[in-house]
Design an enzyme around this catalytic site. Structure first.
Site, mmCIF file in Angstrom:
data_model
loop_
_atom_site.group_PDB
_atom_site.id
_atom_site.type_symbol
_atom_site.label_atom_id
_atom_site.label_comp_id
_atom_site.label_asym_id
_atom_site.label_seq_id
_atom_site.Cartn_x
_atom_site.Cartn_y
_atom_site.Cartn_z
ATOM 1 N N TYR A 324 0.896 -0.935 0.270
ATOM 2 C CA TYR A 324 0.152 0.391 0.214
ATOM 3 C C TYR A 324 1.012 2.111 -0.032
ATOM 4 C CZ TYR A 324 -4.666 2.331 0.708
ATOM 5 O OH TYR A 324 -5.361 2.940 0.479
ATOM 6 N N ARG A 377 -9.937 11.499 -6.658
ATOM 7 C CA ARG A 377 -9.038 12.253 -5.843
ATOM 8 C C ARG A 377 -8.197 11.069 -5.058
ATOM 9 N NH1 ARG A 377 -7.435 12.671 -1.082
ATOM 10 N NH2 ARG A 377 -8.871 11.532 -0.270
ATOM 11 N N LYS A 395 -5.615 -1.527 -0.519
ATOM 12 C CA LYS A 395 -6.451 -1.307 0.426
ATOM 13 C C LYS A 395 -7.418 -3.316 1.156
ATOM 14 C CE LYS A 395 -8.254 2.002 2.536
ATOM 15 N NZ LYS A 395 -7.301 3.202 2.753
ATOM 16 N N GLU A 466 -13.977 4.440 -0.985
ATOM 17 C CA GLU A 466 -12.199 4.760 -0.897
ATOM 18 C C GLU A 466 -11.930 6.230 -2.041
ATOM 19 O OE1 GLU A 466 -8.657 4.843 0.061
ATOM 20 O OE2 GLU A 466 -10.116 4.110 1.371
ATOM 21 N N ASP A 467 -11.262 6.806 -2.170
ATOM 22 C CA ASP A 467 -10.807 7.650 -2.824
ATOM 23 C C ASP A 467 -12.118 8.371 -3.457
ATOM 24 O OD1 ASP A 467 -8.380 7.861 -1.166
ATOM 25 O OD2 ASP A 467 -7.620 6.881 -2.827
ATOM 26 N N ASP A 489 -13.536 5.158 4.495
ATOM 27 C CA ASP A 489 -12.923 5.384 5.184
ATOM 28 C C ASP A 489 -12.193 6.654 4.824
ATOM 29 O OD1 ASP A 489 -10.465 3.495 6.662
ATOM 30 O OD2 ASP A 489 -8.897 4.318 4.925
ATOM 31 N N ASP A 490 -11.860 7.459 4.198
ATOM 32 C CA ASP A 490 -11.012 8.574 4.131
ATOM 33 C C ASP A 490 -11.338 9.291 5.448
ATOM 34 O OD1 ASP A 490 -9.368 8.007 1.693
ATOM 35 O OD2 ASP A 490 -11.125 8.352 0.715
ATOM 36 N N ASN A 639 -0.190 11.551 2.077
ATOM 37 C CA ASN A 639 0.481 10.205 1.618
ATOM 38 C C ASN A 639 0.346 10.745 -0.234
ATOM 39 O OD1 ASN A 639 0.523 8.161 3.797
ATOM 40 N ND2 ASN A 639 -1.005 7.865 3.516
#
Length: 793
Positions: A324, A377, A395, A466-467, A489-490, A639
Site C-alpha cells: 500500500y 481523488r 486496501k 475510497e478516494d 475510510d477517507d 500520503n
C-alpha cells in the site's frame, strides 16, 4: 486582402472552377470564428497536409515551372467535383482519394502551396506564409473603405475567377520580384508548418473513439451461459497449481501430490512456509525499486495466495509499504502501463445497465467486503480515473493481512465515469474511458444504480468508499449511510485513526484538554472528517458541540476558512467556517498560527514541505508560551511520502526533540548524539488507517451489522488508543508497532461488534449475545479468532 473589423484574421478568396467549392468555403468562412480558435474541419485536411509535405519537392518543381491558372497539359483531366463531394470531405466521410482530388482540383487554380497554406490556416490559425501574403494582390482579395466587415462572400465566385484570369500576367510579374527569402519559402512551402503538432492532432483524433456518439443511451449485456468452475475437491494437476487460492507451492505433501496428480509438475522437494518466505524475501530484496518489488509481490499473489499473505503478515513492517502506501501511489500512476491481468471488477458507466451481471461474474461467491473507488481523488495525486483501481486492490490486501478477512471474501471495484486527467486521455495505453468525466448528477445516478445492484446481488456485503473527490465523498456517505452497510475510510477511517493518536498525544503533551487548540492545514474530505471525529472526542468529555467546534481552525489554499472570506465555500467546509475573525482574513499558515496560538497542527494538504521550519518553530513557541513541560503535537498525515507536509527528522530538529509526531506514511527512527556523547533515538508514529479500517470491516461483518454507525467508528478509535502495550507506552508511542497491527485489529473488531449491539444494528441471534455478555471479552475474542484467515502452507 479583406480583414474583419477588430480581427487579426486574414480572409483569402480562393478562385475555383467549381462554384460549389467556392460556395462551401465562403459559407464556412462566414459561419466559423477563426480568430483565436482552431477550426477542426476534418482530419482529412491534416492528411492532405502530410501528403503535401512528403511530396514538397515535386510541388515546388511544379510551382516553379507551371504558371497559374488552368493546367496547360491537355492530358491532365479532373473529374468534376460536386458540392456533395466537398461537403462529405468536410464531414470526415470521404475516402482519402476524394481529399486528394479536392486538393488537386484547387491546386490547378491556385498552386499546392497556397492550398496547403489555406488548409493550415483553417486547421491552425497561424500567420500566413510570406508567399501567401505576396499573392494577396487585388486580384485575390477584396477590400472595403467603409466600416463593413469584408468577407469572401463580398466577391462572387465568377468575378473572383475572372479577376484571377485577367490578373495572371500581373501576378507573374510580381512573382519575379519576390525576395530570396520568399523563394526559399516557396521552394519548401511546409517549412513553417509544425508537422509534429499535426501528427499529434491526428493521433489524438484516432484515440478518441467515442467522438460523436450519444451518451444517454445504454444497452444491457445478455450472457447466454453461466460460468462453470471446477471445485477444489475435483481439481487436478494444473487446475490446482493455476488457482492461487489452492496452490501450496512446495508445501504439498506426498499424499497430496499423488491424489492431485502433481507428481513431476513441481520440484521433488518439500518446503515449509518459513523456507518459501525466505526465498521470496531474498527475491524482493534484490529488486531496486518499490515498483519492481510490488510487481514481484503481485505476481506471487497471483500464483500462491497463502504464501503471499504469510509473507505479508510475518513481515508487516517491510511489506506493507510495498503493498500500500507509499508504493501504491506510483503503481496507480503507471497502472495502465503495468497491467498484465485483471485483479478487480471494472464497471464502466457505458455498461451501467449490466452492473448486476458484472457483479455476478466475480469468480468467488458471496464476498463480504468490497472497496470501491471512481479514481477521482487518489491519495494526493488527483484524478487518475481507472488507474486508481490499485487502491482497492491494495486496501483489501490489508483487510486480509491485518484483520484476517479471507481473500476470497474480498472484492475490489473501480467505477469508470471518465477522467479529467489530460495525461491519461492522451495516453494510448490508458485502460479507462477516454472521455471527460460525466456530470456530477449523472455520476450520482450511476452510483445509485451501483448501490442498488450491490444490495440485490450481495445483500450481506459491506461497502467501503475510497478516494472519491471530496464533495462526492461527503454526499455519498450522507446518502447511503442509513440505508446501506457502508462507510468511507477517507472521512471516517482517517478520522478514527487520527483521533486514536490524538487521544494518546493529549495524554503526553502536558497541555490540559480545555486549553487545546487545533489548526488543520487542509479542508478536504479527510481534513473535515478528521476534525469532526475530534469534535466528538470533546463532546464526550462534557463540552457542548459549539464549544468543541470552536477549538478548530481550518486552513485551505485561500487561507483561514471564514464565513465572510468572500468566496463560495464548499458545503463540507461550512461547519468549521469561523465567524469570530472580526472581518480580518488570514491568508497564510504563518498568519493563522500567530493568530490562533495552537497546541496542535494537523496536515492533510497533499503538499510536500508546507510545514516549513518557520511554521514548526512558531507552533513550538506557541506551546512553550503556555508553560514548562509542554510538547507540541504535529501530524503531517498526507500520503504518499512525496506529499508529506514535513519529515520526521525535520520535526524533531525544529522542535528540539519535544514534538509528538505522527505521519501518514512511514519514517525511520531518528538518532541524535547529545552533547555528553549519549545517543538519543526518537521513534516516529505512523497514523496509518490500517490500524482501524480492517477492524471496522471485520467487526461489521461478524456482528452482521445492518449499517455502520457513528458510534461504531468512534469506538474503533478508542479501542485503538487502548491497544498499546507497556513497551510501546515506554517509548512514547501513540500507536502500536506496525507488526502488531493484527492484534490491534482484533481488539478494534471486538469493540466495534459490541458497539453494534448497543446501537441495535447487530443481526446476530440474541442467544449469542447473551452468552458473550455472560462470559465477556475472552469468549468474544475466541469467536473472532476462529473465523479469521490464518494462512498455513
Amino acid at each position: 486582402m479583406g480583414k474583419s473589423r477588430g480581427s487579426s484574421s486574414t480572409w483569402m478568396a480562393l478562385p475555383s472552377a467549381s462554384p460549389g467549392v467556392q460556395k462551401l468555403i465562403n459559407r464556412l468562412a462566414l459561419t466559423k470564428r477563426v480568430t483565436g480558435t482552431t477550426i477542426d474541419l476534418s482530419i482529412l485536411f491534416a492528411r492532405a497536409l502530410l501528403v503535401a509535405h512528403r511530396s514538397r519537392a515535386a510541388a515546388a518543381a511544379a510551382t516553379a515551372t507551371r504558371p497559374f491558372g488552368p493546367s496547360r497539359n491537355p492530358n491532365i483531366k479532373h473529374k468534376p467535383l460536386t458540392e456533395e463531394d466537398v461537403q462529405s470531405h468536410f464531414d470526415d466521410r470521404a475516402p482519402l482519394s476524394i481529399t486528394h482530388q479536392i486538393h488537386a482540383h484547387v491546386s490547378s487554380r491556385l498552386s499546392s502551396l497556397l492550398v496547403a497554406d489555406y488548409y493550415l490556416h483553417l486547421l491552425f490559425p497561424l500567420p500566413l506564409s510570406p508567399l501567401t501574403h505576396a499573392m494577396a494582390s487585388p486580384a485575390f482579395s477584396t477590400s472595403s473603405t467603409s466600416s463593413d466587415i469584408s468577407t469572401p462572400r463580398s466577391m462572387s465566385p465568377s468575378s473572383s475567377v475572372a479577376s484571377g484570369r485577367s490578373s495572371q500576367s500581373s501576378i507573374s510579374n510580381k512573382r519575379m520580384s519576390i525576395s530570396s527569402s520568399r523563394r526559399i519559402s516557396a521552394s519548401n512551402p511546409m517549412s513553417s508548418v509544425d508537422i509534429a503538432t499535426i501528427e499529434e492532432a491526428m493521433k489524438m483524433a484516432n484515440l478518441d473513439t467515442l467522438r460523436g456518439y450519444a451518451q444517454d443511451h445504454y444497452g444491457e449485456v445478455h450472457q447466454y451461459t453461466n460460468t462453470e468452475y471446477v471445485s477444489q475437491n475435483q481439481a487436478l494437476g494444473y487446475q490446482v497449481l493455476r488457482e492461487p487460492l489452492w496452490n501450496k507451492g512446495l508445501s504439498f505433501t506426498p499424499e497430496q501430490r499423488a491424489s492431485k496428480n502433481l507428481t513431476g509438475l513441481i520440484p521433488h522437494v518439500m518446503e515449509g512456509a518459513e523456507r518459501q518466505c525466505e526465498r521470496a524475501l531474498k527475491m524482493i530484496r534484490t529488486r531496486q525499486t518499490g515498483i519492481d518489488k510490488y510487481l514481484y509481490l503481485s505476481n506471487l499473489k497471483d500464483q500462491n495466495v497463502d504464501l503471499f499473505y504469510r509473507l505479508l503478515m510475518d513481515n508487516a513492517k517491510e511489506m506493507m509499504p510495498l503493498v500500500y502506501t507509499p508504493t501504491i501511489g506510483d503503481v496507480c500512476l503507471q497502472y495502465s502501463t503495468l497491467y498484465t491481468r485483471p485483479e478487480a471488477l471494472y464497471i464502466s458507466i457505458k455498461q451501467r445497465k449490466s452492473i448486476r451481471t458484472m457483479l455476478r461474474n466475480w469468480p468467488y461467491p458471496n464476498p463480504e467486503i468490497c472497496v470501491v473507488t471512481d479514481g477521482s481523488r487518489i491519495l494526493g495525486l488527483g484524478d487518475l480515473g481507472v488507474n486508481g483501481v490499485g487502491i482497492p486492490i491494495g486496501k483489501l490486501a490489508l483487510y486480509t493481512a491485518a484483520a484476517g478477512i479471507h481473500p476470497e471474501k474480498t472484492l475490489p471495484i473501480v467505477l469508470d465515469c471518465g477522467t479529467a486527467n489530460e495525461g491519461n486521455l492522451k495516453d494510448p495505453l490508458y485502460l479507462g474511458l477516454r472521455q471527460k468525466r460525466v456530470s456530477v448528477a449523472e455520476q450520482q445516478a450511476f452510483m445509485d444504480e451501483f448501490m442498488e445492484a450491490v444490495v440485490d446481488v450481495y445483500p450481506n456485503m459491506v461497502v467501503q468508499f475510497e478516494d472519491f473527490e471530496s464533495e462526492k465523498a461527503f454526499n455519498y456517505l450522507d446518502r447511503y449511510r442509513n440505508s446501506h452497510k457502508c462507510f468511507n475510510d477517507d472521512i471516517q477511517g482517517t478520522g478514527a485513526v487520527v483521533l486514536a493518536g490524538y487521544i494518546g498525544a493529549v495524554n503526553l503533551s502536558g497541555v490540559p484538554v480545555e486549553e487545546q487548540r487545533l489548526v488543520f492545514m487542509g479542508a478536504g474530505s479527510a481534513g473535515v472528517g478528521v476534525a469532526k471525529q475530534l469534535v466528538e472526542y470533546y463532546t464526550k468529555r462534557g463540552l457542548s458541540e459549539a464549544a468543541a467546534r470552536d477549538k478548530f481552525w481550518l486552513v485551505d489554499t485561500k487561507g483561514l476558512v471564514t464565513k465572510d472570506r468572500g468566496d463560495k465555500l464548499a458545503e463540507h467546509k461550512k461547519y468549521f467556517a469561523r465567524t469570530d475573525n472580526n472581518g480580518h482574513q488570514f491568508r497564510t499558515l504563518e498568519e493563522v498560527i500567530e493568530y490562533v496560538k495552537p497546541t496542535a497542527l494537523v496536515g492533510l494538504t497533499a503538499t510536500f514541505g508546507v510545514f516549513t521550519e518557520s511554521v514548526v518553530r512558531a507552533l513550538k513557541a506557541s506551546v512553550d508560551a503556555g508553560g514548562l513541560g509542554r510538547r507540541p503535537i504535529l501530524f503531517p498525515l498526507s500520503n504518499p511520502l512525496s506529499k508529506a507536509e514535513c519529515t520526521f527528522e525535520q520535526a524533531v530538529s525544529w522542535t528540539d526533540g519535544t514534538v509528538i509526531f505522527a505521519s501518514g506514511s512511514p519514517f525511520a527512527n531518528f538518532s541524535v548524539k547529545s552533547s555528553d556523547g549519549h545517543v538519543v533515538t526518537y521513534y516516529p508514529n505512523q497514523g496509518n488507517n490500517v490500524y482501524v479500517f480492517p477492524g471496522i470491516g471485520l467487526g461489521a461483518i461478524l456482528a452482521k451489522a445492518s449499517r455502520v454507525t457513528d458510534n461504531m467508528i468512534y469506538t474503533s478509535a478508542a479501542a485503538l488508543a487502548g491497544s498499546l502495550n507497556a513497551d510501546e507506552i515506554h517509548k512514547g508511542l501513540i500507536y502500536p508497532r506496525i507488526d502488531r497491527v493484527r492484534d490491534a485489529s482484533i481488539i478494534v473488531a471486538r469493540e466495534v461488534m459490541k458497539a453494534a449491539r448497543r446501537d441495535g444494528v447487530s443481526m446476530l441471534p440474541e442467544e449469542q449475545w447473551i452468552e458473550w455478555e455472560e462470559w465477556g471479552d475472552p469468549a468474544l475474542e475466541k469467536y473472532i479468532k476462529a473465523r479469521i484467515y490464518d494462512p498455513q502452507l
